[in-house]
Write a protein that holds these residues in place. Structure first.
Motif, PDB file in Angstrom:
ATOM      1  N   ALA A 185      49.804 -54.262  75.452  1.00 44.87           N
ATOM      2  CA  ALA A 185      50.790 -53.900  74.427  1.00 44.87           C
ATOM      3  C   ALA A 185      51.800 -53.809  75.724  1.00 44.87           C
ATOM      4  N   CYS A 186      52.048 -53.289  77.372  1.00 45.64           N
ATOM      5  CA  CYS A 186      52.785 -53.135  78.724  1.00 45.64           C
ATOM      6  C   CYS A 186      52.984 -54.440  78.275  1.00 45.64           C
ATOM      7  N   SER A 187      52.274 -55.634  78.524  1.00 49.30           N
ATOM      8  CA  SER A 187      52.243 -56.977  79.483  1.00 49.30           C
ATOM      9  C   SER A 187      52.917 -58.507  77.957  1.00 49.30           C
ATOM     10  N   GLU A 188      52.119 -58.515  76.910  1.00 54.33           N
ATOM     11  CA  GLU A 188      52.528 -59.359  75.759  1.00 54.33           C
ATOM     12  C   GLU A 188      53.566 -58.871  74.188  1.00 54.33           C
ATOM     13  N   ALA A 189      54.351 -59.129  74.288  1.00 60.06           N
ATOM     14  CA  ALA A 189      55.819 -58.719  73.412  1.00 60.06           C
ATOM     15  C   ALA A 189      54.095 -58.968  72.285  1.00 60.06           C
ATOM     16  N   ASP A 190      53.334 -60.320  71.867  1.00 63.64           N
ATOM     17  CA  ASP A 190      52.681 -60.644  70.602  1.00 63.64           C
ATOM     18  C   ASP A 190      52.323 -59.343  70.000  1.00 63.64           C
ATOM     19  N   TRP A 191      51.245 -58.504  70.844  1.00 63.69           N
ATOM     20  CA  TRP A 191      50.819 -57.234  70.741  1.00 63.69           C
ATOM     21  C   TRP A 191      51.004 -55.692  69.514  1.00 63.69           C
ATOM     22  N   TRP A 192      53.113 -55.868  69.721  1.00 62.64           N
ATOM     23  CA  TRP A 192      53.774 -54.976  69.189  1.00 62.64           C
ATOM     24  C   TRP A 192      53.971 -55.950  67.905  1.00 62.64           C
ATOM     25  N   THR A 193      54.181 -57.215  67.693  1.00 65.37           N
ATOM     26  CA  THR A 193      55.007 -58.141  66.402  1.00 65.37           C
ATOM     27  C   THR A 193      53.841 -58.730  65.936  1.00 65.37           C
ATOM     28  N   ARG A 194      52.797 -59.203  66.052  1.00 67.18           N
ATOM     29  CA  ARG A 194      51.630 -59.409  65.464  1.00 67.18           C
ATOM     30  C   ARG A 194      50.827 -58.318  64.393  1.00 67.18           C
ATOM     31  N   ALA A 195      51.808 -57.116  63.516  1.00 68.37           N
ATOM     32  CA  ALA A 195      51.066 -56.403  63.029  1.00 68.37           C
ATOM     33  C   ALA A 195      50.838 -56.775  61.827  1.00 68.37           C
ATOM     34  N   ALA A 196      50.805 -58.379  61.775  1.00 64.99           N
ATOM     35  CA  ALA A 196      50.469 -58.538  59.810  1.00 64.99           C
ATOM     36  C   ALA A 196      48.884 -59.178  59.606  1.00 64.99           C
ATOM     37  N   ALA A 197      48.527 -59.167  61.079  1.00 65.01           N
ATOM     38  CA  ALA A 197      47.142 -60.350  61.189  1.00 65.01           C
ATOM     39  C   ALA A 197      45.938 -58.388  61.308  1.00 65.01           C
ATOM     40  N   PRO A 198      45.447 -58.720  60.000  1.00 65.06           N
ATOM     41  CA  PRO A 198      44.491 -57.511  59.518  1.00 65.06           C
ATOM     42  C   PRO A 198      43.357 -57.139  60.821  1.00 65.06           C
ATOM     43  N   ALA A 199      43.397 -57.879  61.640  1.00 64.82           N
ATOM     44  CA  ALA A 199      42.408 -57.932  62.603  1.00 64.82           C
ATOM     45  C   ALA A 199      42.877 -57.121  63.873  1.00 64.82           C
ATOM     46  N   HIS A 200      44.252 -56.679  63.580  1.00 63.35           N
ATOM     47  CA  HIS A 200      45.364 -55.790  63.863  1.00 63.35           C
ATOM     48  C   HIS A 200      45.090 -54.424  64.237  1.00 63.35           C
ATOM     49  N   ALA A 201      43.721 -53.543  63.897  1.00 57.22           N
ATOM     50  CA  ALA A 201      44.890 -52.137  63.164  1.00 57.22           C
ATOM     51  C   ALA A 201      44.961 -51.245  63.557  1.00 57.22           C
ATOM     52  N   TYR A 202      44.980 -51.195  64.990  1.00 57.16           N
ATOM     53  CA  TYR A 202      45.723 -50.462  65.165  1.00 57.16           C
ATOM     54  C   TYR A 202      47.956 -50.662  65.129  1.00 57.16           C
ATOM     55  N   SER A 203      47.716 -51.809  64.694  1.00 58.05           N
ATOM     56  CA  SER A 203      49.216 -51.684  64.586  1.00 58.05           C
ATOM     57  C   SER A 203      49.306 -51.126  63.159  1.00 58.05           C
ATOM     58  N   ALA A 204      48.235 -50.452  62.135  1.00 60.79           N
ATOM     59  CA  ALA A 204      48.723 -49.516  61.377  1.00 60.79           C
ATOM     60  C   ALA A 204      49.367 -48.324  61.982  1.00 60.79           C
ATOM     61  N   ALA A 205      49.064 -47.773  62.849  1.00 58.87           N
ATOM     62  CA  ALA A 205      50.228 -46.599  63.468  1.00 58.87           C
ATOM     63  C   ALA A 205      51.854 -46.650  62.731  1.00 58.87           C
ATOM     64  N   TRP A 206      52.018 -47.866  62.611  1.00 56.77           N
ATOM     65  CA  TRP A 206      53.903 -47.803  62.453  1.00 56.77           C
ATOM     66  C   TRP A 206      53.806 -48.683  61.645  1.00 56.77           C
ATOM     67  N   THR A 207      53.237 -49.826  60.720  1.00 55.48           N
ATOM     68  CA  THR A 207      53.387 -50.252  59.573  1.00 55.48           C
ATOM     69  C   THR A 207      53.071 -49.045  58.412  1.00 55.48           C
ATOM     70  N   LYS A 208      51.934 -47.888  58.706  1.00 57.01           N
ATOM     71  CA  LYS A 208      51.600 -47.465  57.667  1.00 57.01           C
ATOM     72  C   LYS A 208      53.123 -46.276  57.586  1.00 57.01           C
ATOM     73  N   ALA A 209      53.699 -46.710  58.263  1.00 58.55           N
ATOM     74  CA  ALA A 209      54.560 -44.710  58.968  1.00 58.55           C
ATOM     75  C   ALA A 209      55.981 -45.938  58.333  1.00 58.55           C
ATOM     76  N   GLY A 210      55.847 -46.936  58.338  1.00 62.41           N
ATOM     77  CA  GLY A 210      56.784 -48.161  57.313  1.00 62.41           C
ATOM     78  C   GLY A 210      58.077 -48.146  58.633  1.00 62.41           C
ATOM     79  N   ARG A 211      57.423 -48.551  59.292  1.00 65.58           N
ATOM     80  CA  ARG A 211      57.967 -49.224  60.330  1.00 65.58           C
ATOM     81  C   ARG A 211      57.960 -50.322  61.100  1.00 65.58           C
ATOM     82  N   THR A 212      58.676 -51.721  61.897  1.00 70.62           N
ATOM     83  CA  THR A 212      58.337 -52.676  62.385  1.00 70.62           C
ATOM     84  C   THR A 212      58.832 -51.786  64.018  1.00 70.62           C
ATOM     85  N   ALA A 213      57.587 -52.524  65.229  1.00 71.61           N
ATOM     86  CA  ALA A 213      57.909 -52.143  66.215  1.00 71.61           C
ATOM     87  C   ALA A 213      58.650 -53.477  66.964  1.00 71.61           C
ATOM     88  N   THR A 214      59.651 -53.788  67.688  1.00 72.79           N
ATOM     89  CA  THR A 214      60.697 -54.258  68.488  1.00 72.79           C
ATOM     90  C   THR A 214      60.301 -53.740  69.702  1.00 72.79           C
TER      91      THR A 214
END
Length: 93
Positions: free
Chosen positions: A50-79
């Motif tokens: 999360a601190c070294s790879e931008a993809d950790w935040w931007t690959r939210a569409a991948a279902p394997a990355h459930a942590y990204s639901a924290a912002w996608t379910k809040a209706g937000r994108t992460a940059t």
């Protein structure tokens, strides 16, 4: 009807629910958080990627990355801005 994408159906892991709640409760369209602020909200250190790879935040569409639901379910994108240690969470217009 527009079908929902996987991250919106994905359940937010318990450890990331405090971030989702925080983002949902912010009225502003743009919320900028430092890594330290997120760690304080979460109660644990962000994973190293999360601190070294931008993809950790931007690959939210991948279902394997459930942590990204924290912002996608809040209706937000992460940059992320990794050198600055911040992430901008934005609601689409």
């Amino acid at each position: 009807a527009v079908p929902q994408t996987a991250p919106h159906r994905c359940r937010v892991p318990g450890e990331y629910q405090s971030l989702q709640k925080y983002l949902e409760e912010r009225y502003a369209s743009i919320v900028v958080l430092t890594f330290e602020q997120m760690e304080a909200l979460l109660g644990f250190a962000l994973p190293a990627p999360a601190c070294s790879e931008a993809d950790w935040w931007t690959r939210a569409a991948a279902p394997a990355h459930a942590y990204s639901a924290a912002w996608t379910k809040a209706g937000r994108t992460a940059t992320p801005n990794l050198p600055a240690g911040i992430v901008t969470f934005e609601r689409p217009a």
